[in-house]
Design a protein around this motif. Sequence first.
Motif, PDB file in Angstrom:
ATOM      1  N   VAL A  58       0.834  -1.212   0.000  1.00 60.68           N
ATOM      2  CA  VAL A  58       0.000   0.000   0.000  1.00 60.68           C
ATOM      3  C   VAL A  58       0.868   1.261   0.000  1.00 60.68           C
ATOM      4  O   VAL A  58       0.711   2.146   0.833  1.00 60.68           O
ATOM      5  CB  VAL A  58      -1.026   0.008   1.156  1.00 60.68           C
ATOM      6  CG1 VAL A  58      -2.136  -0.979   0.886  1.00 60.68           C
ATOM      7  CG2 VAL A  58      -0.399  -0.283   2.505  1.00 60.68           C
ATOM      8  N   THR A  59       1.771   1.305  -0.971  1.00 61.23           N
ATOM      9  CA  THR A  59       2.689   2.438  -1.077  1.00 61.23           C
ATOM     10  C   THR A  59       2.182   3.472  -2.076  1.00 61.23           C
ATOM     11  O   THR A  59       2.014   4.645  -1.741  1.00 61.23           O
ATOM     12  CB  THR A  59       4.091   1.955  -1.502  1.00 61.23           C
ATOM     13  OG1 THR A  59       4.581   1.039  -0.528  1.00 61.23           O
ATOM     14  CG2 THR A  59       5.052   3.125  -1.615  1.00 61.23           C
ATOM     15  N   GLU A 388      12.539   9.848  -2.183  1.00 66.36           N
ATOM     16  CA  GLU A 388      12.007   8.627  -2.800  1.00 66.36           C
ATOM     17  C   GLU A 388      12.199   7.418  -1.896  1.00 66.36           C
ATOM     18  O   GLU A 388      11.311   6.574  -1.759  1.00 66.36           O
ATOM     19  CB  GLU A 388      12.698   8.398  -4.146  1.00 66.36           C
ATOM     20  CG  GLU A 388      11.813   7.822  -5.220  1.00 66.36           C
ATOM     21  CD  GLU A 388      10.901   8.874  -5.832  1.00 66.36           C
ATOM     22  OE1 GLU A 388      10.027   8.490  -6.628  1.00 66.36           O
ATOM     23  OE2 GLU A 388      11.045  10.070  -5.522  1.00 66.36           O
ATOM     24  N   VAL A 389      13.357   7.327  -1.260  1.00 67.84           N
ATOM     25  CA  VAL A 389      13.644   6.204  -0.364  1.00 67.84           C
ATOM     26  C   VAL A 389      12.731   6.234   0.853  1.00 67.84           C
ATOM     27  O   VAL A 389      12.164   5.199   1.245  1.00 67.84           O
ATOM     28  CB  VAL A 389      15.132   6.234   0.069  1.00 67.84           C
ATOM     29  CG1 VAL A 389      15.370   5.315   1.263  1.00 67.84           C
ATOM     30  CG2 VAL A 389      16.024   5.813  -1.086  1.00 67.84           C
ATOM     31  N   CYS A 390      12.563   7.402   1.477  1.00 63.29           N
ATOM     32  CA  CYS A 390      11.671   7.514   2.634  1.00 63.29           C
ATOM     33  C   CYS A 390      10.221   7.237   2.243  1.00 63.29           C
ATOM     34  O   CYS A 390       9.457   6.665   3.023  1.00 63.29           O
ATOM     35  CB  CYS A 390      11.788   8.907   3.260  1.00 63.29           C
ATOM     36  SG  CYS A 390      13.340   9.198   4.124  1.00 63.29           S
ATOM     37  N   SER A 391       9.855   7.621   1.016  1.00 63.34           N
ATOM     38  CA  SER A 391       8.506   7.343   0.521  1.00 63.34           C
ATOM     39  C   SER A 391       8.275   5.842   0.382  1.00 63.34           C
ATOM     40  O   SER A 391       7.211   5.336   0.742  1.00 63.34           O
ATOM     41  CB  SER A 391       8.304   8.034  -0.824  1.00 63.34           C
ATOM     42  OG  SER A 391       7.014   7.786  -1.324  1.00 63.34           O
ATOM     43  N   ALA A 392       9.273   5.118  -0.109  1.00 62.28           N
ATOM     44  CA  ALA A 392       9.144   3.663  -0.256  1.00 62.28           C
ATOM     45  C   ALA A 392       9.159   2.975   1.104  1.00 62.28           C
ATOM     46  O   ALA A 392       8.320   2.113   1.384  1.00 62.28           O
ATOM     47  CB  ALA A 392      10.271   3.126  -1.132  1.00 62.28           C
ATOM     48  N   PHE A 393      10.102   3.359   1.965  1.00 64.18           N
ATOM     49  CA  PHE A 393      10.199   2.725   3.281  1.00 64.18           C
ATOM     50  C   PHE A 393       8.965   3.019   4.138  1.00 64.18           C
ATOM     51  O   PHE A 393       8.466   2.149   4.843  1.00 64.18           O
ATOM     52  CB  PHE A 393      11.458   3.209   4.002  1.00 64.18           C
ATOM     53  CG  PHE A 393      11.506   2.801   5.449  1.00 64.18           C
ATOM     54  CD1 PHE A 393      11.746   1.490   5.797  1.00 64.18           C
ATOM     55  CD2 PHE A 393      11.284   3.725   6.463  1.00 64.18           C
ATOM     56  CE1 PHE A 393      11.769   1.092   7.134  1.00 64.18           C
ATOM     57  CE2 PHE A 393      11.312   3.354   7.793  1.00 64.18           C
ATOM     58  CZ  PHE A 393      11.555   2.037   8.130  1.00 64.18           C
ATOM     59  N   GLY A 394       8.469   4.246   4.067  1.00 61.28           N
ATOM     60  CA  GLY A 394       7.282   4.611   4.836  1.00 61.28           C
ATOM     61  C   GLY A 394       5.988   4.188   4.171  1.00 61.28           C
ATOM     62  O   GLY A 394       4.910   4.528   4.654  1.00 61.28           O
ATOM     63  N   THR A 395       6.076   3.446   3.066  1.00 61.50           N
ATOM     64  CA  THR A 395       4.927   3.010   2.247  1.00 61.50           C
ATOM     65  C   THR A 395       3.991   4.187   1.988  1.00 61.50           C
ATOM     66  O   THR A 395       2.776   4.073   2.122  1.00 61.50           O
ATOM     67  CB  THR A 395       4.160   1.826   2.896  1.00 61.50           C
ATOM     68  OG1 THR A 395       3.521   2.262   4.089  1.00 61.50           O
ATOM     69  CG2 THR A 395       5.083   0.669   3.187  1.00 61.50           C
ATOM     70  N   THR A 396       4.576   5.316   1.603  1.00 66.57           N
ATOM     71  CA  THR A 396       3.808   6.536   1.378  1.00 66.57           C
ATOM     72  C   THR A 396       3.398   6.673  -0.076  1.00 66.57           C
ATOM     73  O   THR A 396       2.219   6.786  -0.397  1.00 66.57           O
ATOM     74  CB  THR A 396       4.618   7.773   1.814  1.00 66.57           C
ATOM     75  OG1 THR A 396       5.018   7.603   3.182  1.00 66.57           O
ATOM     76  CG2 THR A 396       3.802   9.031   1.687  1.00 66.57           C
ATOM     77  N   GLY A 397       4.372   6.701  -0.981  1.00 66.12           N
ATOM     78  CA  GLY A 397       4.040   6.777  -2.393  1.00 66.12           C
ATOM     79  C   GLY A 397       4.194   8.138  -3.021  1.00 66.12           C
ATOM     80  O   GLY A 397       3.968   8.293  -4.219  1.00 66.12           O
TER      81      GLY A 397
END
Length: 452
Positions: A58-59, A388-397
């Motif tokens: 659910v990213t 981008e990395v924090c977006s992927a790790f935090g499942t943000t998108g």
Amino acid sequence: MPPKSKKRRLNSVQIIVCFYICSVLISSLLLWMPIFHKPGVQLTYLDALFTASSAISVTGLSVIQIDLFFNHAGIILLALLFQVGGIGIMTLGTFFWLLFRQKIGLEQRIWIATDHNRPKLAGMVDLMRNILLLAVIIEVAGTLLLGSYLLLRGYVDHWYMAFFHGFFASVSAFTNAGFDLYGNSLLDFSHDYVFQTIHMLLIICGAIGFPVLIELQHYVLHRRVKPRFTFSLFTKVTTATFFTLLVAGALLFYLFERGAFLADKGFIPSVFYSLFQSVSARSAGLTTMDISMLSTPTLIMMSLLMFIGASPSSVGGGIRTTTFFILYATILSYMRGYKRVKVFGRELADDDILRSFLVFFFAISLVIAAVILLAWTEGLPMEQLLFEVCSAFGTTGMSTGITASLSPTGKIIMIVLMVIGRIGIINMLLFLKKDDQITHYRYPTERIIIGQ
């Protein structure tokens, strides 16, 4: 004869991790099948794997435009994958066990507790029922509100398409999946504050955590019978941290961008731009603006929000709000000279404090390693890679627009980050952890110099 070696069984954490990895692989094969594509579309397996990983975790990061590649069946399949990742595999598993009247034994209850990071086995089945019921009620309400609004405002001509779009948007927002059918997130609705408000409420319901929603439900239903209802420490800490970060994120966004992106915007638009981005940065990933237009301080601030993520036992990722709170409370207590960490009239357990620091260290190490690898393989600006990395790790998108241009190696790195973000740092540590070693002796203790 030498004794026969015992076969080592997988523990509950390893089983859950395998479930999620298998679900990603199966989903990627389904999304790769032409039956779910529009005519003339060709999707590589790596892009199908990336999309499946983003959907299950659910990213919302995507290397393709969903509405151009997938037909109605493919979009419905994506919505089902959001449910698997958002509500949880074991929640849906419980639903099918109950539907087919299967007995839920001790082993299955342990799997459920592991999937939802619950310390106790008591009440697991009732918890899953409550989560399913709440999810269905919220998503149906969101579908009706969004579908009706799209139809009444004339965004969509036909009622079927209005509620189809409303269904997908409701599921995507509540599960914090962050996918959209418009090709530019919610930029077309950047001045529609009703549409944004419905989305923000759905995002908050998904990200604040199911235990908080269930306690709030109990409070509403039983306040007449039990007027002195006491919320748990978990709910108090989660709610306080969640909304503090939400307000702080909106204020900082406004402060950093008032002379940049918000310079030519009025007060009301500025408030909604700031608030929506702060809400969505916690885990949802939907945006009402082009993220690449933001200044470097704002990108770094939002990277921090995505790194912290949503609440435990929610649809979001990151290190979680409780981890951030415990780190902050522990440092503050140490600075004040206290040996124990006290919050809301309770003392925090040493094991929880240790786990919080382990999660933080592992997450920081993972993010730094990913940024270094992407800087090596992609050669893009550092603040964009960090975002981008924090977006992927935090499942943000959320994305500055570089996801689709990543190399195959870069896409694989992002896939690993998204899957770890969904599984959770604690489960990953337990997955890698060896069996406890029993020693019958201790070495002499000796102090070492720390920090200076």
